[in-house]
Scaffold this motif. Structure first.
Motif, PDB file in Angstrom:
ATOM      1  N   ARG A   9       0.823  -1.213   0.000  1.00 38.18           N
ATOM      2  CA  ARG A   9       0.000   0.000   0.000  1.00 38.18           C
ATOM      3  C   ARG A   9       0.855   1.260   0.000  1.00 38.18           C
ATOM      4  NH1 ARG A   9      -3.941  -1.018   4.870  1.00 38.18           N
ATOM      5  NH2 ARG A   9      -2.184  -2.280   5.504  1.00 38.18           N
ATOM      6  N   PHE A  10       2.054   1.172   0.551  1.00 33.44           N
ATOM      7  CA  PHE A  10       2.921   2.341   0.632  1.00 33.44           C
ATOM      8  C   PHE A  10       3.537   2.660  -0.733  1.00 33.44           C
ATOM      9  CE2 PHE A  10       6.545   4.896   2.035  1.00 33.44           C
ATOM     10  CZ  PHE A  10       5.944   5.689   3.011  1.00 33.44           C
ATOM     11  N   GLY A  11       3.779   1.626  -1.535  1.00 34.51           N
ATOM     12  CA  GLY A  11       4.325   1.830  -2.870  1.00 34.51           C
ATOM     13  C   GLY A  11       5.831   1.759  -2.964  1.00 34.51           C
ATOM     14  N   SER A  12       6.509   1.755  -1.836  1.00 33.91           N
ATOM     15  CA  SER A  12       7.968   1.606  -1.776  1.00 33.91           C
ATOM     16  C   SER A  12       8.290   1.046  -0.398  1.00 33.91           C
ATOM     17  CB  SER A  12       8.670   2.949  -2.010  1.00 33.91           C
ATOM     18  OG  SER A  12       8.323   3.876  -1.000  1.00 33.91           O
ATOM     19  N   ASP A  13       9.557   0.852  -0.123  1.00 30.35           N
ATOM     20  CA  ASP A  13       9.956   0.275   1.168  1.00 30.35           C
ATOM     21  C   ASP A  13       9.750   1.298   2.277  1.00 30.35           C
ATOM     22  OD1 ASP A  13      11.108  -0.993   3.331  1.00 30.35           O
ATOM     23  OD2 ASP A  13      12.929  -1.591   2.250  1.00 30.35           O
ATOM     24  N   ARG A  15       9.946   1.092   5.346  1.00 27.06           N
ATOM     25  CA  ARG A  15      10.909   1.042   6.442  1.00 27.06           C
ATOM     26  C   ARG A  15      11.977   2.105   6.264  1.00 27.06           C
ATOM     27  NH1 ARG A  15      12.739  -5.020   5.737  1.00 27.06           N
ATOM     28  NH2 ARG A  15      13.079  -4.076   3.701  1.00 27.06           N
ATOM     29  N   ARG A  16      12.255   2.473   5.019  1.00 27.75           N
ATOM     30  CA  ARG A  16      13.283   3.470   4.695  1.00 27.75           C
ATOM     31  C   ARG A  16      12.719   4.885   4.575  1.00 27.75           C
ATOM     32  NH1 ARG A  16      17.930   0.697   2.302  1.00 27.75           N
ATOM     33  NH2 ARG A  16      17.406  -1.479   1.984  1.00 27.75           N
ATOM     34  N   ALA A  17      11.418   5.032   4.694  1.00 29.59           N
ATOM     35  CA  ALA A  17      10.801   6.355   4.531  1.00 29.59           C
ATOM     36  C   ALA A  17      11.409   7.345   5.515  1.00 29.59           C
ATOM     37  CB  ALA A  17       9.292   6.255   4.735  1.00 29.59           C
ATOM     38  N   ASP A 175       0.663   3.308   6.611  1.00 32.44           N
ATOM     39  CA  ASP A 175       0.465   2.406   5.484  1.00 32.44           C
ATOM     40  C   ASP A 175       0.561   3.095   4.134  1.00 32.44           C
ATOM     41  OD1 ASP A 175       0.121   0.068   6.962  1.00 32.44           O
ATOM     42  OD2 ASP A 175      -1.994   0.501   7.307  1.00 32.44           O
ATOM     43  N   GLU A 176       0.444   4.423   4.122  1.00 35.70           N
ATOM     44  CA  GLU A 176       0.504   5.176   2.872  1.00 35.70           C
ATOM     45  C   GLU A 176       1.389   6.395   3.070  1.00 35.70           C
ATOM     46  OE1 GLU A 176      -3.562   6.001   1.878  1.00 35.70           O
ATOM     47  OE2 GLU A 176      -4.022   3.877   1.567  1.00 35.70           O
ATOM     48  N   PRO A 177       2.085   6.841   2.014  1.00 36.55           N
ATOM     49  CA  PRO A 177       2.983   7.996   2.151  1.00 36.55           C
ATOM     50  C   PRO A 177       2.289   9.246   2.689  1.00 36.55           C
ATOM     51  CG  PRO A 177       3.370   6.892   0.062  1.00 36.55           C
ATOM     52  CD  PRO A 177       2.155   6.246   0.671  1.00 36.55           C
ATOM     53  N   SER A 178       1.015   9.440   2.368  1.00 37.87           N
ATOM     54  CA  SER A 178       0.306  10.637   2.840  1.00 37.87           C
ATOM     55  C   SER A 178       0.236  10.692   4.364  1.00 37.87           C
ATOM     56  CB  SER A 178      -1.095  10.677   2.255  1.00 37.87           C
ATOM     57  OG  SER A 178      -1.840   9.552   2.628  1.00 37.87           O
ATOM     58  N   ALA A 181       2.758  12.948   6.488  1.00 39.52           N
ATOM     59  CA  ALA A 181       2.533  14.374   6.694  1.00 39.52           C
ATOM     60  C   ALA A 181       1.811  14.655   8.002  1.00 39.52           C
ATOM     61  CB  ALA A 181       1.744  14.943   5.524  1.00 39.52           C
ATOM     62  N   THR A 182       1.161  13.652   8.582  1.00 38.02           N
ATOM     63  CA  THR A 182       0.413  13.857   9.830  1.00 38.02           C
ATOM     64  C   THR A 182       1.289  13.710  11.068  1.00 38.02           C
ATOM     65  OG1 THR A 182      -0.223  11.532  10.073  1.00 38.02           O
ATOM     66  CG2 THR A 182      -1.650  12.929   8.701  1.00 38.02           C
ATOM     67  N   LEU A 183       2.529  13.291  10.894  1.00 38.96           N
ATOM     68  CA  LEU A 183       3.397  13.042  12.034  1.00 38.96           C
ATOM     69  C   LEU A 183       3.952  14.342  12.591  1.00 38.96           C
ATOM     70  CD1 LEU A 183       5.451   9.978  10.758  1.00 38.96           C
ATOM     71  CD2 LEU A 183       3.316   9.993  12.039  1.00 38.96           C
ATOM     72  N   ALA A 184       4.181  14.359  13.884  1.00 35.40           N
ATOM     73  CA  ALA A 184       4.777  15.521  14.540  1.00 35.40           C
ATOM     74  C   ALA A 184       6.200  15.724  14.004  1.00 35.40           C
ATOM     75  CB  ALA A 184       4.810  15.301  16.050  1.00 35.40           C
ATOM     76  N   PRO A 185       6.652  16.973  13.932  1.00 37.33           N
ATOM     77  CA  PRO A 185       7.997  17.247  13.419  1.00 37.33           C
ATOM     78  C   PRO A 185       9.116  16.588  14.216  1.00 37.33           C
ATOM     79  CG  PRO A 185       6.741  19.287  13.666  1.00 37.33           C
ATOM     80  CD  PRO A 185       5.921  18.180  14.244  1.00 37.33           C
ATOM     81  N   SER A 186       8.855  16.236  15.457  1.00 43.59           N
ATOM     82  CA  SER A 186       9.890  15.628  16.290  1.00 43.59           C
ATOM     83  C   SER A 186      10.089  14.148  15.988  1.00 43.59           C
ATOM     84  CB  SER A 186       9.544  15.808  17.767  1.00 43.59           C
ATOM     85  OG  SER A 186       8.319  15.154  18.058  1.00 43.59           O
ATOM     86  N   ILE A 187       9.203  13.562  15.210  1.00 45.92           N
ATOM     87  CA  ILE A 187       9.286  12.125  14.904  1.00 45.92           C
ATOM     88  C   ILE A 187      10.263  11.898  13.773  1.00 45.92           C
ATOM     89  CG2 ILE A 187       7.987  10.074  14.163  1.00 45.92           C
ATOM     90  CD1 ILE A 187       7.134  11.108  16.916  1.00 45.92           C
TER      91      ILE A 187
END
Length: 187
Positions: A9-13, A15-17, A175-178, A181-187
């Protein structure tokens, strides 16, 4: 920690995002787990290069030769490995959940024991990590397909300790690249 999925669903690995912190999703998830648990067993795909994925020294790595069979095969591999030792509880952690709060991890650890299952819950939704006392490991070994251990939790409901937490990270798997964008900047 289960990290042998195909990320379809992510379209790429995934784990490396890369995350805003500069770490990959897998690195962030491993760091949080190591801080809380002190040790970590990571299940990767056969042929993965742990160094290229940024796996730190001291993390035990298992390679799943049957990753195409789904999540259960990784979970079974991890349980088989832990059965060789004297661990009394195992935590099922997912590599695509980099937002778990340390206070949540400490709370589930404190509530765990060999005779119970501990599951965090946020706003009425069950999340991860789920901690399984050794009593339930035979049921985990019987899992098959692309399923987690939800059936074991349901079948053993009277032994489940539900911890209500204020940590949305227990229900946030990427599960998806979008979703990045919802993650906190500290993550």
């Amino acid at each position: 920690m289960l990290a042998a999925g195909s990320s379809q669903r992510f379209g790429s690995d995934k784990r490396r995002a890369p995350l805003a912190s500069g770490h990959s999703m897998l690195q962030a998830a491993m760091a949080r787990a190591l801080d809380a648990f002190g040790q970590l067993t990571l299940v990767l795909r056969e042929g993965d290069d742990p160094a290229a994925l940024g796996v730190p020294a001291g993390v035990q790595v298992l390679f799943n030769p049957h990753g195409e069979r789904g999540m259960a095969s990784s979970l079974v591999l991890g349980v088989q490995h832990l059965l060789q030792g004297d661990a009394e509880v195992l935590a099922v952690l997912l590599a695509d959940m980099p937002c778990l709060q340390q206070s949540t991890l400490q709370a589930v650890i404190a509530a765990s024991d060999p005779e119970h299952i501990v599951q965090p819950q946020f706003q009425g939704r069950g999340g991860h990590p789920v901690l399984f006392g050794r009593r339930f490991w035979p049921e985990l070994l019987a899992l098959e397909g692309d399923v987690g251990a939800r059936s074991v939790v349901r079948a053993s409901a009277e032994y489940v300790k539900v911890l209500t937490v204020v940590d949305p990270g227990v229900c946030l798997d990427i599960d998806e690249p979008s979703a990045l964008a919802t993650l906190a900047p500290s993550i």
